[in-house]
Design an enzyme around this catalytic site. Sequence first.
Site, PDB file in Angstrom:
ATOM      1  N   ASP A  66      42.110  45.368  36.537  1.00 31.53           N
ATOM      2  CA  ASP A  66      41.644  46.683  36.511  1.00 31.53           C
ATOM      3  C   ASP A  66      41.656  46.732  35.134  1.00 31.53           C
ATOM      4  OD1 ASP A  66      42.596  49.248  37.521  1.00 31.53           O
ATOM      5  OD2 ASP A  66      44.762  48.701  36.755  1.00 31.53           O
ATOM      6  N   ARG A 102      49.052  49.020  49.225  1.00 30.96           N
ATOM      7  CA  ARG A 102      48.628  47.967  47.934  1.00 30.96           C
ATOM      8  C   ARG A 102      48.369  46.634  48.780  1.00 30.96           C
ATOM      9  NH1 ARG A 102      45.745  50.103  43.436  1.00 30.96           N
ATOM     10  NH2 ARG A 102      44.947  52.478  43.491  1.00 30.96           N
ATOM     11  N   SER A 142      40.298  55.579  39.128  1.00 25.40           N
ATOM     12  CA  SER A 142      41.612  54.986  40.261  1.00 25.40           C
ATOM     13  C   SER A 142      40.268  54.643  41.807  1.00 25.40           C
ATOM     14  CB  SER A 142      43.033  55.272  40.373  1.00 25.40           C
ATOM     15  OG  SER A 142      43.220  55.261  38.974  1.00 25.40           O
ATOM     16  N   ALA A 143      40.720  53.613  42.210  1.00 26.07           N
ATOM     17  CA  ALA A 143      40.092  53.566  43.758  1.00 26.07           C
ATOM     18  C   ALA A 143      38.961  53.741  43.491  1.00 26.07           C
ATOM     19  CB  ALA A 143      41.085  53.806  44.745  1.00 26.07           C
ATOM     20  N   CYS A 144      37.335  53.213  42.459  1.00 23.95           N
ATOM     21  CA  CYS A 144      36.412  53.290  42.704  1.00 23.95           C
ATOM     22  C   CYS A 144      35.514  52.087  42.846  1.00 23.95           C
ATOM     23  CB  CYS A 144      36.316  54.793  40.943  1.00 23.95           C
ATOM     24  SG  CYS A 144      36.931  56.094  41.485  1.00 23.95           S
ATOM     25  N   ARG A 163      50.713  57.462  41.723  1.00 26.07           N
ATOM     26  CA  ARG A 163      50.771  57.588  40.182  1.00 26.07           C
ATOM     27  C   ARG A 163      51.557  59.372  40.712  1.00 26.07           C
ATOM     28  NH1 ARG A 163      47.120  58.196  37.432  1.00 26.07           N
ATOM     29  NH2 ARG A 163      45.577  56.534  38.801  1.00 26.07           N
ATOM     30  N   TYR A 208      57.159  53.872  42.954  1.00 21.92           N
ATOM     31  CA  TYR A 208      56.107  53.114  43.532  1.00 21.92           C
ATOM     32  C   TYR A 208      55.155  52.485  42.552  1.00 21.92           C
ATOM     33  CZ  TYR A 208      51.181  52.524  45.556  1.00 21.92           C
ATOM     34  OH  TYR A 208      50.164  52.291  45.675  1.00 21.92           O
ATOM     35  N   PHE A 242      29.039  47.113  47.691  1.00 22.69           N
ATOM     36  CA  PHE A 242      29.414  46.428  47.389  1.00 22.69           C
ATOM     37  C   PHE A 242      28.808  45.345  47.405  1.00 22.69           C
ATOM     38  CE2 PHE A 242      31.017  48.692  50.418  1.00 22.69           C
ATOM     39  CZ  PHE A 242      32.687  48.810  50.862  1.00 22.69           C
ATOM     40  N   ASN A 249      25.284  45.204  45.271  1.00 21.35           N
ATOM     41  CA  ASN A 249      25.380  46.022  43.734  1.00 21.35           C
ATOM     42  C   ASN A 249      25.239  44.417  42.440  1.00 21.35           C
ATOM     43  OD1 ASN A 249      27.199  47.889  44.432  1.00 21.35           O
ATOM     44  ND2 ASN A 249      28.779  47.546  44.616  1.00 21.35           N
ATOM     45  N   HIS A 297      40.942  50.555  31.013  1.00 21.26           N
ATOM     46  CA  HIS A 297      40.657  50.598  32.420  1.00 21.26           C
ATOM     47  C   HIS A 297      39.853  49.788  33.370  1.00 21.26           C
ATOM     48  CE1 HIS A 297      41.987  52.685  36.329  1.00 21.26           C
ATOM     49  NE2 HIS A 297      42.378  51.471  36.682  1.00 21.26           N
ATOM     50  N   LYS A 334      50.346  50.345  33.786  1.00 17.24           N
ATOM     51  CA  LYS A 334      49.766  51.112  33.599  1.00 17.24           C
ATOM     52  C   LYS A 334      50.374  51.569  32.404  1.00 17.24           C
ATOM     53  CE  LYS A 334      46.167  51.492  35.280  1.00 17.24           C
ATOM     54  NZ  LYS A 334      45.818  51.164  37.081  1.00 17.24           N
ATOM     55  N   THR A 391      38.761  46.387  41.758  1.00 21.13           N
ATOM     56  CA  THR A 391      38.348  45.229  42.166  1.00 21.13           C
ATOM     57  C   THR A 391      37.497  44.018  42.952  1.00 21.13           C
ATOM     58  OG1 THR A 391      41.265  45.676  42.311  1.00 21.13           O
ATOM     59  CG2 THR A 391      40.488  44.143  44.205  1.00 21.13           C
ATOM     60  N   ASN A 392      37.027  45.520  43.958  1.00 18.26           N
ATOM     61  CA  ASN A 392      35.833  44.632  44.734  1.00 18.26           C
ATOM     62  C   ASN A 392      34.042  44.659  43.770  1.00 18.26           C
ATOM     63  OD1 ASN A 392      35.675  45.653  48.033  1.00 18.26           O
ATOM     64  ND2 ASN A 392      36.745  46.924  46.903  1.00 18.26           N
TER      65      ASN A 392
HETATM   66  P1  GTP Z   1      42.519  50.455  41.540  1.00 20.19           P
HETATM   67  O1  GTP Z   1      43.352  49.801  42.137  1.00 20.19           O
HETATM   68  O2  GTP Z   1      43.029  52.277  41.612  1.00 20.19           O
HETATM   69  O3  GTP Z   1      42.363  50.845  40.083  1.00 20.19           O
HETATM   70  O4  GTP Z   1      40.800  50.764  41.995  1.00 20.19           O
HETATM   71  P2  GTP Z   1      39.920  50.067  41.914  1.00 20.19           P
HETATM   72  O5  GTP Z   1      38.601  50.042  40.841  1.00 20.19           O
HETATM   73  O6  GTP Z   1      39.967  48.500  41.838  1.00 20.19           O
HETATM   74  O7  GTP Z   1      39.052  50.129  43.719  1.00 20.19           O
HETATM   75  P3  GTP Z   1      38.575  49.241  44.578  1.00 20.19           P
HETATM   76  O8  GTP Z   1      37.920  48.133  43.910  1.00 20.19           O
HETATM   77  O9  GTP Z   1      40.131  49.339  45.686  1.00 20.19           O
HETATM   78  O10 GTP Z   1      38.050  50.265  45.618  1.00 20.19           O
HETATM   79  C1  GTP Z   1      38.331  50.943  46.357  1.00 20.19           C
HETATM   80  C2  GTP Z   1      37.411  51.400  47.597  1.00 20.19           C
HETATM   81  O11 GTP Z   1      36.375  51.719  47.334  1.00 20.19           O
HETATM   82  C3  GTP Z   1      37.295  50.873  48.961  1.00 20.19           C
HETATM   83  O12 GTP Z   1      38.658  51.175  49.785  1.00 20.19           O
HETATM   84  C4  GTP Z   1      36.466  50.191  48.398  1.00 20.19           C
HETATM   85  O13 GTP Z   1      36.051  49.802  50.093  1.00 20.19           O
HETATM   86  C5  GTP Z   1      35.811  51.479  48.392  1.00 20.19           C
HETATM   87  N1  GTP Z   1      34.569  50.678  47.689  1.00 20.19           N
HETATM   88  C6  GTP Z   1      34.111  49.806  46.676  1.00 20.19           C
HETATM   89  N2  GTP Z   1      32.995  49.396  46.253  1.00 20.19           N
HETATM   90  C7  GTP Z   1      32.458  50.178  46.460  1.00 20.19           C
HETATM   91  C8  GTP Z   1      31.420  50.390  46.760  1.00 20.19           C
HETATM   92  O14 GTP Z   1      29.811  49.810  46.254  1.00 20.19           O
HETATM   93  N3  GTP Z   1      30.771  50.814  47.519  1.00 20.19           N
HETATM   94  C9  GTP Z   1      31.477  51.749  48.694  1.00 20.19           C
HETATM   95  N4  GTP Z   1      30.091  52.671  49.490  1.00 20.19           N
HETATM   96  N5  GTP Z   1      32.804  51.548  48.740  1.00 20.19           N
HETATM   97  C10 GTP Z   1      33.063  50.817  47.766  1.00 20.19           C
HETATM   98  C1  SPV Z   2      45.564  52.821  39.409  1.00 19.53           C
HETATM   99  O1  SPV Z   2      46.292  53.666  39.595  1.00 19.53           O
HETATM  100  O2  SPV Z   2      44.439  53.106  39.316  1.00 19.53           O
HETATM  101  C2  SPV Z   2      46.104  51.461  40.200  1.00 19.53           C
HETATM  102  C3  SPV Z   2      46.918  51.623  40.619  1.00 19.53           C
HETATM  103  O3  SPV Z   2      45.858  50.426  39.615  1.00 19.53           O
HETATM  104  S1  SPV Z   2      48.463  51.634  39.745  1.00 19.53           S
HETATM  105  O4  SPV Z   2      49.511  50.347  39.230  1.00 19.53           O
HETATM  106  O5  SPV Z   2      49.484  51.897  40.691  1.00 19.53           O
HETATM  107  O6  SPV Z   2      47.862  52.605  38.531  1.00 19.53           O
HETATM  108 MN    MN Z   3      43.503  50.838  37.972  1.00 19.63          MN
END
Ligand code: GTP
Ligand code: SPV
Ligand code: MN
Length: 590
Positions: free
Chosen positions: A277, A371, A248-250, A69, A197, A496, A499, A226, A206, A253-254
Amino acid sequence: MTNNKYVLNWINEMTELLEPKGVMWITGEENQLESLKAEAIKTGELILLNQELLPGCTLHRSAVNDVARVEDRTFICTSEKDEAGPNNNWMAPQKMYSMLTPLFNGVMKDRTMYVIPYSMGPVGSKYSRIGFEITDSIYVVLNMAIMTRVGDVVLKALGDSKDFVKGLHSTAELDDKNRYIAHFPEDDTIWSVNSGYGGNVLLGKKCFALRIASYLGRKEGWMAEHMLILGVENPEGEVKYIAAAFPSACGKTNLAMLVPPEVYRKKGYKIWTVGDDIAWMNIGEDGRLYAINPEAGFFGVVPGTNEKSNPNALETTKKDTIFTNVALNLDDNTVWWEGLNDNPPENAEDWKGNHWNGKKSSERGAHPNSRFTAAAKNCPCISPNWEDPKGVPISAILFGGRRAKTAPLVYESRDWQHGTFLGATMASETTAARTGDVGVIRRDPMAMLPFCGYNMGDYFGHWLEMGDKLKDKAPKIFHVNWFRVDENGKYMWPGFGDNMRVLDWILNRCENKVDADEISIGYVPKVEDINTEGIEDKVSPELLRELLEVKPEEWLADVENIKEFFEPFGDRLPKEISYELEKLEENLKN
Ligand code: GTP
Ligand code: SPV
Ligand code: MN
């Protein structure tokens, strides 16, 4: 396709502007999508993967300068600048339309214009909303067909209503200075140009489900957030739902697909995924807060996904998945990414399509923001209620981010107002999900900084108003941090699946089953109340104490940073939030 005159008028207007070679309405039928896929494979827009191992799966490579983004190219175009607030880039609507019109003019001369009618939320739910995306990209069509409900059913549900969001997208392939993601909340309109993208171009996600929807939610008394949504089933078979906002990426999903540790599984605990999400939340007839997942698929971060970290996500991507920007194993025509296993392919292509030897190269195989796009229905732990038109009742809301220090593993707010303050003062290290520096701490209220379609001061006010309406039926609000590190930079908490142990404490708090210590920042767990059965070797009581420790000097530095962040909001910052900040500072100093 439809007799809706509002839709037809707009489509005609856009057709005149774009001058496409042809127009194709997306019906949602399997054979139409299949033939589009075949066409994209022929042109190289998609690479067909090993159909025995990964049936229905393809790989897409975006342009190398178009991998995340673009927050600095994203605009909220309201008549008044103050409406967009200091949290957004702003341009007057007329100025933006005039600037973008020439970029769209005749841009589809050699291309087909696809019209995608889509629904955010289950078709027929009173909480769902309809949008259209015009695009010249088959990749976008195929992604939207996974991420949303598309086609004739949506047109039928819309009938002759004018209540829909008008989205226009062209990949355009211009100079990247001409990349714009523009939102016109007053017109229910989104224009996106010159990107291919994810979050820039899948306009239901979004752009609509957060930026436009947050604006609508404030007007209409609901929330677009979000947030992931998950259900925790206890051994008695009762399911409690949690919504969680992480940037994002925090880890959304996990967490949404978490597999509980063995000690919990043995007792009969289970996690059900509702969404990973975005959550749309409304007050239900019983006065509680109900959430629906407006999406129908996952656009998930690939790197780090493996059999141990997120087996459910891995399983979800085994069929009918579009991978974007991962490595291609040329020996067996499958995909690979960092963190999948310790065995990178030697004969491969990296995400850019260059020949790549994973055992020798120091370059990455997959882009850090690569992704997968996969259907929610293919997820092994998808909740039986994930499409319930009335949503699921939320017991707890979690805020969290990546904080190497300062924020403890978990703490609880004193009440909704204090919880809103926790959200408003969230911070996190930046990730590869957006272009820009990675690993820099920034304040990201409710994980919505890049996604709130209006002035965030007013957004905090809207949160407080929702609390006033929910009263004692409001979910409890918590803050979590899985990412605290020790002096060697190593994560202290296993994260993971583990949690689950924190979710357990949270739900126990919701049911008044455990006590907690009230300290300066809120309620923190007593060390003995976090279940470490089975991980005693990794998480000693001393380590837990460190994970839960609150250092006043770090927090006071944070308070200064929060003041700076709030400054530009001026009068728009609710007095309740300023009051909570003063109280925090006072508590820390005592
Ligand atoms: P967006 O799709 O961007 O909104 O991201 P998201 O919030 O869904 O993040 P996602 O679950 O994809 O995790 C992003 C990264 O964080 C990955 O590389 C995971 O492996 C890492 N991660 C997720 N949960 C944990 C955790 O509990 N501990 C650690 N150390 N890393 C984690
Ligand atoms: C984010 O960045 O929070 C995502 C991926 O979930 S995107 O759809 O590119 O915004
Ligand atoms: Mn997101």
